[in-house]
Design a protein around this motif. Sequence first.
Motif, mmCIF file in Angstrom:
data_model
loop_
_atom_site.group_PDB
_atom_site.id
_atom_site.type_symbol
_atom_site.label_atom_id
_atom_site.label_comp_id
_atom_site.label_asym_id
_atom_site.label_seq_id
_atom_site.Cartn_x
_atom_site.Cartn_y
_atom_site.Cartn_z
ATOM 1 N N GLN A 113 0.832 -1.202 0.000
ATOM 2 C CA GLN A 113 0.000 0.000 0.000
ATOM 3 C C GLN A 113 0.875 1.264 0.000
ATOM 4 O O GLN A 113 0.631 2.205 -0.760
ATOM 5 C CB GLN A 113 -0.898 -0.039 1.237
ATOM 6 N N GLU A 114 1.910 1.276 0.828
ATOM 7 C CA GLU A 114 2.833 2.417 0.892
ATOM 8 C C GLU A 114 3.562 2.612 -0.438
ATOM 9 O O GLU A 114 3.728 3.744 -0.909
ATOM 10 C CB GLU A 114 3.846 2.222 2.023
ATOM 11 N N LEU A 115 4.007 1.518 -1.048
ATOM 12 C CA LEU A 115 4.694 1.596 -2.334
ATOM 13 C C LEU A 115 3.800 2.201 -3.399
ATOM 14 O O LEU A 115 4.203 3.127 -4.122
ATOM 15 C CB LEU A 115 5.161 0.192 -2.762
ATOM 16 N N MET A 116 2.568 1.712 -3.499
ATOM 17 C CA MET A 116 1.652 2.218 -4.516
ATOM 18 C C MET A 116 1.255 3.671 -4.222
ATOM 19 O O MET A 116 1.116 4.474 -5.136
ATOM 20 C CB MET A 116 0.396 1.330 -4.607
ATOM 21 N N SER A 117 1.099 4.016 -2.938
ATOM 22 C CA SER A 117 0.786 5.401 -2.560
ATOM 23 C C SER A 117 1.918 6.344 -2.947
ATOM 24 O O SER A 117 1.675 7.437 -3.471
ATOM 25 C CB SER A 117 0.537 5.524 -1.051
ATOM 26 N N SER A 118 3.160 5.935 -2.690
ATOM 27 C CA SER A 118 4.292 6.799 -3.014
ATOM 28 C C SER A 118 4.415 6.973 -4.526
ATOM 29 O O SER A 118 4.747 8.066 -4.998
ATOM 30 C CB SER A 118 5.593 6.262 -2.419
ATOM 31 N N ARG A 119 4.135 5.950 -5.290
ATOM 32 C CA ARG A 119 4.195 6.066 -6.743
ATOM 33 C C ARG A 119 3.088 6.987 -7.254
ATOM 34 O O ARG A 119 3.302 7.768 -8.158
ATOM 35 C CB ARG A 119 4.077 4.693 -7.403
ATOM 36 N N ARG A 120 1.909 6.874 -6.659
ATOM 37 C CA ARG A 120 0.792 7.750 -7.072
ATOM 38 C C ARG A 120 1.131 9.201 -6.749
ATOM 39 O O ARG A 120 0.886 10.089 -7.569
ATOM 40 C CB ARG A 120 -0.492 7.332 -6.377
ATOM 41 N N SER A 121 1.727 9.446 -5.585
ATOM 42 C CA SER A 121 2.117 10.816 -5.211
ATOM 43 C C SER A 121 3.164 11.359 -6.160
ATOM 44 O O SER A 121 3.127 12.530 -6.524
ATOM 45 C CB SER A 121 2.663 10.841 -3.779
ATOM 46 N N ALA A 122 4.127 10.520 -6.563
ATOM 47 C CA ALA A 122 5.195 10.952 -7.461
ATOM 48 C C ALA A 122 4.634 11.286 -8.853
ATOM 49 O O ALA A 122 5.147 12.171 -9.530
ATOM 50 C CB ALA A 122 6.258 9.856 -7.577
ATOM 51 N N GLU A 123 3.576 10.563 -9.249
ATOM 52 C CA GLU A 123 2.969 10.812 -10.564
ATOM 53 C C GLU A 123 2.099 12.063 -10.556
ATOM 54 O O GLU A 123 1.921 12.702 -11.574
ATOM 55 C CB GLU A 123 2.113 9.616 -10.989
#
Length: 153
Positions: A142-152
């Motif tokens: 969940q943290e990994l996908m959240s950080s990628r969404r924030s970066a995008e």
Amino acid sequence: MADNGGLTLRLNRVVPAPCAQVFGACTDPNELAHWWGPHGFTTPQIDLDLRVGGAYRFAMQPPDGGMFHLTGEFRAIEPPARLEYTFRWEEPDPDDRETVVNLSFRDVDDATEVALVQSGFATEARRALHEAGWTDGLDRLQELMSSRRSAEG
């Protein structure tokens, strides 16, 4: 083959990414290395033969202690909706036996609901150990996908 009896673990998590991306994070060795296992653990080696009947083997390294391995065989691969495989520890605890993991992925708005069912545990203590490990691992996913969404964004 895993015994269908025994105790069952059920967990659900909403992950902020599309099903295809979450399914990929669960089937690509480079992605798995970012989130697999409890907090503080690393997964320095992941071998996958991603086909029905194909095997996998993960080497896991706890923060303190020796490396250990888990292995199994894929029983169903239905991208991006479902993944099923057996799960067994190499050099298992006396209370361990092969279990079956079923992961299903369902679109929920702009996220994915991940439903995990792992069945066939011999003891409540072993089921609880897996519950703690999966809870941490799903937190990391969940943290990994959240950080990628924030970066995008």
